[in-house]
Design a protein around this motif. Structure first.
Motif, PDB file in Angstrom:
ATOM      1  N   GLU A 170       0.849  -1.186   0.000  1.00  0.00           N
ATOM      2  CA  GLU A 170       0.000   0.000   0.000  1.00  0.00           C
ATOM      3  C   GLU A 170       0.888   1.241   0.000  1.00  0.00           C
ATOM      4  O   GLU A 170       0.718   2.147   0.815  1.00  0.00           O
ATOM      5  N   ALA A 171       1.815   1.286  -0.941  1.00  0.00           N
ATOM      6  CA  ALA A 171       2.706   2.431  -1.044  1.00  0.00           C
ATOM      7  C   ALA A 171       1.905   3.692  -1.352  1.00  0.00           C
ATOM      8  O   ALA A 171       1.017   3.680  -2.212  1.00  0.00           O
ATOM      9  N   THR A 172       2.218   4.759  -0.667  1.00  0.00           N
ATOM     10  CA  THR A 172       1.552   6.030  -0.936  1.00  0.00           C
ATOM     11  C   THR A 172       1.890   6.507  -2.345  1.00  0.00           C
ATOM     12  O   THR A 172       1.010   6.885  -3.119  1.00  0.00           O
ATOM     13  N   LEU A 173       3.187   6.461  -2.665  1.00  0.00           N
ATOM     14  CA  LEU A 173       3.655   6.889  -3.978  1.00  0.00           C
ATOM     15  C   LEU A 173       4.803   5.977  -4.404  1.00  0.00           C
ATOM     16  O   LEU A 173       5.972   6.328  -4.343  1.00  0.00           O
ATOM     17  N   GLY A 174       4.437   4.753  -4.831  1.00  0.00           N
ATOM     18  CA  GLY A 174       5.439   3.823  -5.333  1.00  0.00           C
ATOM     19  C   GLY A 174       6.084   4.388  -6.589  1.00  0.00           C
ATOM     20  O   GLY A 174       5.411   4.984  -7.420  1.00  0.00           O
ATOM     21  N   GLU A 175       7.389   4.175  -6.738  1.00  0.00           N
ATOM     22  CA  GLU A 175       8.120   4.763  -7.864  1.00  0.00           C
ATOM     23  C   GLU A 175       9.419   4.005  -8.129  1.00  0.00           C
ATOM     24  O   GLU A 175       9.869   3.198  -7.331  1.00  0.00           O
ATOM     25  N   GLY A 176      10.020   4.309  -9.287  1.00  0.00           N
ATOM     26  CA  GLY A 176      11.400   4.007  -9.594  1.00  0.00           C
ATOM     27  C   GLY A 176      11.847   2.566  -9.566  1.00  0.00           C
ATOM     28  O   GLY A 176      12.898   2.270  -8.981  1.00  0.00           O
ATOM     29  N   PRO A 177      11.133   1.599 -10.182  1.00  0.00           N
ATOM     30  CA  PRO A 177      11.635   0.222 -10.182  1.00  0.00           C
ATOM     31  C   PRO A 177      12.958   0.134 -10.938  1.00  0.00           C
ATOM     32  O   PRO A 177      13.122   0.726 -11.998  1.00  0.00           O
TER      33      PRO A 177
ATOM     34  N   THR B  45      11.135   3.542 -19.417  1.00  0.00           N
ATOM     35  CA  THR B  45      12.287   2.674 -19.615  1.00  0.00           C
ATOM     36  C   THR B  45      12.445   2.425 -21.101  1.00  0.00           C
ATOM     37  O   THR B  45      11.474   2.499 -21.856  1.00  0.00           O
ATOM     38  N   VAL B  46      13.673   2.127 -21.526  1.00  0.00           N
ATOM     39  CA  VAL B  46      13.970   1.860 -22.930  1.00  0.00           C
ATOM     40  C   VAL B  46      14.354   0.385 -23.066  1.00  0.00           C
ATOM     41  O   VAL B  46      15.149  -0.123 -22.263  1.00  0.00           O
ATOM     42  N   ASP B  47      13.786  -0.307 -24.062  1.00  0.00           N
ATOM     43  CA  ASP B  47      14.082  -1.729 -24.216  1.00  0.00           C
ATOM     44  C   ASP B  47      15.215  -1.976 -25.214  1.00  0.00           C
ATOM     45  O   ASP B  47      15.779  -1.044 -25.795  1.00  0.00           O
TER      46      ASP B  47
ATOM     47  N   ALA C 120       5.812   4.171 -12.899  1.00  0.00           N
ATOM     48  CA  ALA C 120       7.086   3.901 -13.575  1.00  0.00           C
ATOM     49  C   ALA C 120       7.177   2.424 -13.930  1.00  0.00           C
ATOM     50  O   ALA C 120       6.397   1.597 -13.442  1.00  0.00           O
ATOM     51  N   CYS C 121       8.154   2.087 -14.768  1.00  0.00           N
ATOM     52  CA  CYS C 121       8.319   0.709 -15.213  1.00  0.00           C
ATOM     53  C   CYS C 121       9.783   0.421 -15.498  1.00  0.00           C
ATOM     54  O   CYS C 121      10.561   1.331 -15.804  1.00  0.00           O
TER      55      CYS C 121
ATOM     56  N   THR D  36       5.454   0.140 -10.970  1.00  0.00           N
ATOM     57  CA  THR D  36       5.076   0.693  -9.673  1.00  0.00           C
ATOM     58  C   THR D  36       3.789   1.504  -9.790  1.00  0.00           C
ATOM     59  O   THR D  36       3.465   2.040 -10.853  1.00  0.00           O
ATOM     60  N   THR D  37       3.069   1.594  -8.675  1.00  0.00           N
ATOM     61  CA  THR D  37       1.767   2.273  -8.643  1.00  0.00           C
ATOM     62  C   THR D  37       1.658   3.101  -7.356  1.00  0.00           C
ATOM     63  O   THR D  37       2.471   2.959  -6.436  1.00  0.00           O
ATOM     64  N   ALA D  38       0.631   3.938  -7.282  1.00  0.00           N
ATOM     65  CA  ALA D  38       0.451   4.830  -6.132  1.00  0.00           C
ATOM     66  C   ALA D  38      -0.996   4.827  -5.653  1.00  0.00           C
ATOM     67  O   ALA D  38      -1.925   4.579  -6.430  1.00  0.00           O
ATOM     68  N   ARG D  39      -1.164   5.132  -4.362  1.00  0.00           N
ATOM     69  CA  ARG D  39      -2.489   5.266  -3.755  1.00  0.00           C
ATOM     70  C   ARG D  39      -2.851   6.718  -3.466  1.00  0.00           C
ATOM     71  O   ARG D  39      -4.016   7.043  -3.254  1.00  0.00           O
ATOM     72  N   VAL D  40      -1.853   7.593  -3.460  1.00  0.00           N
ATOM     73  CA  VAL D  40      -2.074   8.968  -3.041  1.00  0.00           C
ATOM     74  C   VAL D  40      -3.184   9.609  -3.880  1.00  0.00           C
ATOM     75  O   VAL D  40      -3.233   9.485  -5.092  1.00  0.00           O
ATOM     76  N   GLY D  41      -4.115  10.287  -3.193  1.00  0.00           N
ATOM     77  CA  GLY D  41      -5.173  11.026  -3.860  1.00  0.00           C
ATOM     78  C   GLY D  41      -6.344  10.208  -4.357  1.00  0.00           C
ATOM     79  O   GLY D  41      -7.275  10.769  -4.939  1.00  0.00           O
ATOM     80  N   LEU D  42      -6.343   8.897  -4.109  1.00  0.00           N
ATOM     81  CA  LEU D  42      -7.447   8.045  -4.567  1.00  0.00           C
ATOM     82  C   LEU D  42      -8.443   7.836  -3.426  1.00  0.00           C
ATOM     83  O   LEU D  42      -8.087   7.342  -2.360  1.00  0.00           O
ATOM     84  N   ASP D  43      -9.695   8.182  -3.654  1.00  0.00           N
ATOM     85  CA  ASP D  43     -10.718   8.024  -2.617  1.00  0.00           C
ATOM     86  C   ASP D  43     -11.040   6.564  -2.363  1.00  0.00           C
ATOM     87  O   ASP D  43     -11.219   6.147  -1.220  1.00  0.00           O
TER      88      ASP D  43
END
Length: 282
Positions: free
Chosen positions: A12-19, A196-198, A235-236, A249-256
């Protein structure tokens, strides 16, 4: 093409980022920016770890000699193998924090910043070398986000999120010139965040409030879309031993009413073929 996602790490990351795939230790590193946490996940064993930082942490990348480099609120910090923390470049600016970052082919860290209030022009993109020398590459940035390089290192892709576009530069010897638009995200499709670049030179872009990751060809044409159940996709990055699994990565911040996957680390097995990512040379 239809992609099937899996939940790699239920969180339940608030703002998951940067994998980021850490090939030396066969693990995925990612952060919760506003939760001030650095996460690691080892797909082979399922082992996980969490390190709490004293400041908001925009990105965490592996170092060539082991440990981590962190893009923090007040600058760039190093974590040694024994867990000891020290500043590499300390540059506190009231109301500003570190955001996304990436390691260039030469091992330098390109670290973005933004203001907490997202004031236009309040952020930067800077380049920090292993000895701590830091130079501003771009100023007048609002929300510095995705940064990545073409397979030959001659192009750099970059996102300033509110512009709704991915830009591309010519890159040589740590300098970027000839900025131009690579791809435009249309109204209603969300905002570009991390990228990301493949191995084929295609650019995968996470869409904040778009619930998807898109792949663009080297010519800037949209050719694939990974649909996801939660809107705030951040991000990916490709990971796994053969670099074929796309971690998101995904985020929960701001979602009701957040979806159960909001804030989790997702993975799409066999989505493509990634590029080996360099470690920070410091």
């Amino acid at each position: 093409m239809t992609y099937q996602y899996e939940v790699a790490v239920q969180a339940e990351a608030t703002l998951g980022e940067g994998p980021t795939w850490d090939a030396a230790r066969e693990r995925l590193i990612w952060v919760d920016i506003l939760g001030s946490r650095v996460h690691t996940y080892e797909p082979g064993s399922g082992r996980r770890s969490v390190r709490t930082t004293e400041q908001h942490v925009g990105a965490a990348k592996p170092r060539a000699g082991g440990g981590l480099v962190l893009n923090l609120r007040d600058g760039i910090g190093l974590v040694d193998l024994d867990g000891t923390f020290r500043w590499l470049h300390h540059d506190p600016v009231p109301g500003r924090r570190g955001n996304d970052a990436a390691v260039a082919p030469d091992g330098s860290l390109w670290a973005g910043t933004m203001r907490y209030d997202e004031a236009p022009g309040g952020g930067t993109l800077s380049r920090t070398t292993g000895d701590g020398s830091t130079a501003t590459v771009l100023d007048d940035v609002t929300v510095s986000n995705g940064t990545g390089w073409s397979p030959d290192g001659r192009l750099m892709y970059y996102i300033d999120t509110p512009t709704r576009q991915v830009d591309v530069f010519h890159h040589e010897d740590g300098r970027v010139v000839d900025r131009r638009r690579f791809a435009q995200i249309e109204e209603g499709a969300g905002f570009p965040d991390g990228l990301t670049v493949d191995a084929d030179g295609c650019v995968w872009v996470a869409l904040w409030d778009g619930g998807a990751v898109r792949r663009y060809t080297p010519d800037g044409e949209l050719d694939r879309v990974v649909e996801l159940p939660t809107p705030r996709v951040t991000a990916c990055a490709f990971g796994g031993k053969d670099l074929t699994d796309l971690y998101i990565t995904t985020a929960r911040v701001g979602l009701d009413r957040p979806h159960p996957t909001a804030g989790s680390l997702l993975v799409v097995p066999g989505a493509g073929k990634g590029l080996p990512q360099p470690a920070f040379a410091g």
